[in-house]
Design an enzyme around this catalytic site. Structure first.
Site, short mmCIF file in Angstrom:
data_model
loop_
_atom_site.label_atom_id
_atom_site.label_comp_id
_atom_site.label_asym_id
_atom_site.label_seq_id
_atom_site.Cartn_x
_atom_site.Cartn_y
_atom_site.Cartn_z
N HIS A 127 0.31 11.76 -2.39
CA HIS A 127 0.50 12.08 -3.81
C HIS A 127 -0.81 11.97 -4.57
O HIS A 127 -1.11 12.76 -5.46
CB HIS A 127 1.55 11.15 -4.44
CG HIS A 127 2.91 11.29 -3.82
ND1 HIS A 127 3.89 10.33 -3.95
CD2 HIS A 127 3.44 12.27 -3.06
CE1 HIS A 127 4.98 10.73 -3.30
NE2 HIS A 127 4.72 11.90 -2.75
N GLU A 165 -1.37 6.73 -8.45
CA GLU A 165 -1.03 6.95 -7.04
C GLU A 165 -2.00 6.17 -6.15
O GLU A 165 -1.60 5.60 -5.14
CB GLU A 165 -1.06 8.44 -6.68
CG GLU A 165 0.03 9.24 -7.32
CD GLU A 165 1.40 9.04 -6.69
OE1 GLU A 165 1.57 8.16 -5.82
OE2 GLU A 165 2.32 9.76 -7.09
N HIS A 215 11.21 5.28 -1.91
CA HIS A 215 10.43 4.04 -1.91
C HIS A 215 11.25 2.86 -2.41
O HIS A 215 11.36 1.82 -1.75
CB HIS A 215 9.16 4.21 -2.74
CG HIS A 215 8.26 5.29 -2.24
ND1 HIS A 215 7.11 5.69 -2.88
CD2 HIS A 215 8.33 6.06 -1.12
CE1 HIS A 215 6.53 6.66 -2.20
NE2 HIS A 215 7.26 6.90 -1.12
N TRP A 245 10.34 10.88 6.52
CA TRP A 245 11.02 9.63 6.88
C TRP A 245 12.09 9.34 5.82
O TRP A 245 11.98 9.80 4.68
CB TRP A 245 10.04 8.46 7.01
CG TRP A 245 9.30 8.06 5.75
CD1 TRP A 245 8.04 8.47 5.39
CD2 TRP A 245 9.75 7.18 4.70
NE1 TRP A 245 7.70 7.91 4.18
CE2 TRP A 245 8.73 7.11 3.74
CE3 TRP A 245 10.91 6.46 4.49
CZ2 TRP A 245 8.83 6.34 2.57
CZ3 TRP A 245 11.03 5.69 3.32
CH2 TRP A 245 10.00 5.63 2.40
N GLU A 252 9.07 0.73 -8.48
CA GLU A 252 9.51 1.98 -7.83
C GLU A 252 10.88 2.41 -8.34
O GLU A 252 11.15 3.60 -8.50
CB GLU A 252 9.57 1.79 -6.31
CG GLU A 252 8.22 1.55 -5.63
CD GLU A 252 7.42 2.83 -5.44
OE1 GLU A 252 7.93 3.92 -5.71
OE2 GLU A 252 6.25 2.72 -5.02
N ASP A 261 2.79 7.88 1.76
CA ASP A 261 3.28 8.83 0.74
C ASP A 261 2.39 8.79 -0.50
O ASP A 261 2.02 9.82 -1.06
CB ASP A 261 4.70 8.46 0.29
CG ASP A 261 5.77 8.97 1.24
OD1 ASP A 261 5.44 9.61 2.26
OD2 ASP A 261 6.96 8.72 0.93
N GLU A 262 2.09 7.58 -0.93
CA GLU A 262 1.28 7.43 -2.16
C GLU A 262 -0.08 8.09 -1.97
O GLU A 262 -0.61 8.72 -2.89
CB GLU A 262 1.08 5.95 -2.53
CG GLU A 262 2.34 5.08 -2.55
CD GLU A 262 3.33 5.44 -3.64
OE1 GLU A 262 3.23 6.52 -4.23
OE2 GLU A 262 4.24 4.62 -3.88
N GLU A 268 9.47 10.07 -3.92
CA GLU A 268 9.32 8.72 -4.48
C GLU A 268 10.64 7.94 -4.43
O GLU A 268 10.64 6.72 -4.26
CB GLU A 268 8.85 8.81 -5.93
CG GLU A 268 7.39 9.15 -6.10
CD GLU A 268 6.49 8.01 -5.68
OE1 GLU A 268 6.95 6.85 -5.65
OE2 GLU A 268 5.31 8.27 -5.38
N THR A 271 -1.07 2.51 -6.25
CA THR A 271 0.11 2.17 -5.43
C THR A 271 -0.22 2.26 -3.95
O THR A 271 0.30 1.47 -3.16
CB THR A 271 1.31 3.09 -5.75
OG1 THR A 271 0.85 4.43 -5.74
CG2 THR A 271 1.92 2.77 -7.08
FE LIG Z 1 3.60 8.01 -5.36
FE LIG Z 2 6.13 5.12 -4.87
#
Ligand SMILES: [Fe+2]
Ligand SMILES: [Fe+2]
Length: 408
Positions: free
Chosen positions: A277, A241, A191, A106, A149, A273-274, A188, A244
């Site tokens: 990760h 991670e 974000h 995305w 971020e 995403d976090e 990242e 977040t």
């Molecule tokens: Fe992350």
């Molecule tokens: Fe992030």
């Protein structure tokens, strides 16, 4: 400082790097005219964030708003320097597949009005109408998360300070560790980009103050207390991670509750995403527990003893050097990221890495094992006690929203 106070100060941040620190908490004490009883009556969270005066940062240009203690560095023993090099093929097979190809990732534009479209102005108008319903306290959390971020250069730098062959030696190194770090940074980077553009379009934020906060934060850096040790570094990133993932997921739920489904989807995409990760960093530490359990258990205990400092713990807007503590207090009160989350994350990681079941440890390793296994329940008890004591409402102005008062 109490465990709870430190925990409360532990907000998440960006990507690999979570949130508030002991330093932030320690920097904010209740006014000295308060009675001892009143000080005791306040929860650490409220006390942390309730200093009546806004203290200006120190005058030295580009210095952090408060003193950063002299760090310990290069604590990785020489005999362990080869471990990560030997794990490079393992990382290629187990970590790199967790990255998403750019073409199927995305992008911020997927969640924003298209400025090249004729419908742009109408779409912005709709966005602003939805955002008008977001309460100030949630807005403060969104800005604090976005600022965190946006300090991404600091976090990539932090990963590239780690010893043991994991850093990107050239800036385009072909090792699995370096490939991961660059691609992680690239993921990242979306974000802060998305949150920044969204908040700009809402028209509800004093963007100049927010942008100054970002510039101050990147100039200040951070002190993750990982000793440039990759064991501690990847334990830290696993924690952050997950932190977040929790906080962006909670902001998504709040945004939906206040009627902004588009913002909720954006926060949800970031949270996903976090989560990915988090999985990557937890796999790395899981592998370290497999090949080197004793030292990894001790590194885990070391990191937890120091408390996990949040990546944006040196945040200031140029006026308020306790800005991070106040932002953390709002996030705590709103349930976006709380001291209870801190305890939950520790317990989660202890389970995830099977720490309680480790056998054959040295005496020091066993002590580390017992310590980390006891932490979750300890934090939880202290947090519950503090929660029951927290009664008195405190407010503070935030320059990010034109100095409107927000309950801490
Ligand atoms: Fe992350
Ligand atoms: Fe992030």
């Amino acid at each position: 400082m109490s465990l709870v106070m430190a925990a409360a100060a532990v907000l998440p941040s960006c990507g690999a790097f979570g949130a508030p620190t002991a330093a932030a908490a320690a920097a904010t004490t209740p006014p000295c005219t308060w009675s001892r009883r009143r000080r005791r009556a306040l929860s650490p969270v409220v006390a942390m964030a309730s200093a009546a005066q806004v203290r200006a940062p120190n005058k030295k240009p580009f210095a952090p708003p408060r003193e950063v203690r002299r760090p310990v560095t290069h604590s990785l023993p020489p005999q362990k320097r080869e471990i990560f090099e030997s794990l490079d093929p393992w990382a290629a097979d187990n970590i790199l597949p967790l990255l998403k190809p750019v073409e199927s990732s995305w992008q911020p534009q997927d969640y924003l009005p298209d400025a090249s479209s004729e419908a742009f102005v109408d779409e912005v108008r709709e966005l602003r109408a939805r955002a008008a319903e977001i309460p100030d306290d949630l807005l403060v959390c969104l800005v604090g998360d976005m600022v965190t971020e946006e300090a991404l250069p600091t976090y990539q730098t932090m990963l590239n300070t780690l010893d043991g062959g994991v850093r990107d030696e050239t800036g385009a190194s072909p090792t699995s560790w370096a490939v991961w770090t660059r691609a992680w940074t690239a993921e990242e980077n979306r974000h802060g980009d998305l949150m920044n553009k969204y908040l700009f379009l809402t028209g509800r934020v004093d963007m100049r103050q927010v942008e100054k906060t970002i510039q101050y934060l990147i100039a200040s850096g951070m002190d993750p207390k990982t000793e440039t040790n990759p064991y501690q570094g990847f334990i830290y990133t696993s924690f952050q991670e997950r932190a977040t993932f929790i906080s962006h997921g909670n902001t998504a739920r709040h945004a939906r509750r206040h009627g902004d489904a588009a913002l909720a989807r954006a926060c949800g995409a970031i949270a996903a995403d976090e989560r990915r990760h988090e999985t990557a960093y937890e796999r790395v530490v899981g592998k370290l527990f497999e090949v080197d359990p004793d030292y990894t258990a001790r590194a885990f205990a070391d990191m937890m003893r120091k408390k996990v400092a949040m990546p944006a713990h040196l945040m200031t807007d140029g006026r308020d050097e306790d800005l991070f503590a106040r932002f953390s207090a709002v996030a705590q009160r709103l349930g976006v990221y709380t001291a209870r989350d801190y305890a939950d994350i520790i317990e989660f990681l202890v389970r995830r890495w099977g720490v309680a079941d480790l056998t054959g440890l040295s005496g020091e390793g066993r002590r580390a094992q017992e310590f980390v296994c006891s932490l979750g329940p300890r934090f939880r008890r202290l947090e519950e006690r503090a929660h029951h004591r927290a009664k008195e409402a405190q407010f503070a102005p935030f320059s990010w929203i034109y100095d409107r008062q927000v309950q801490l």
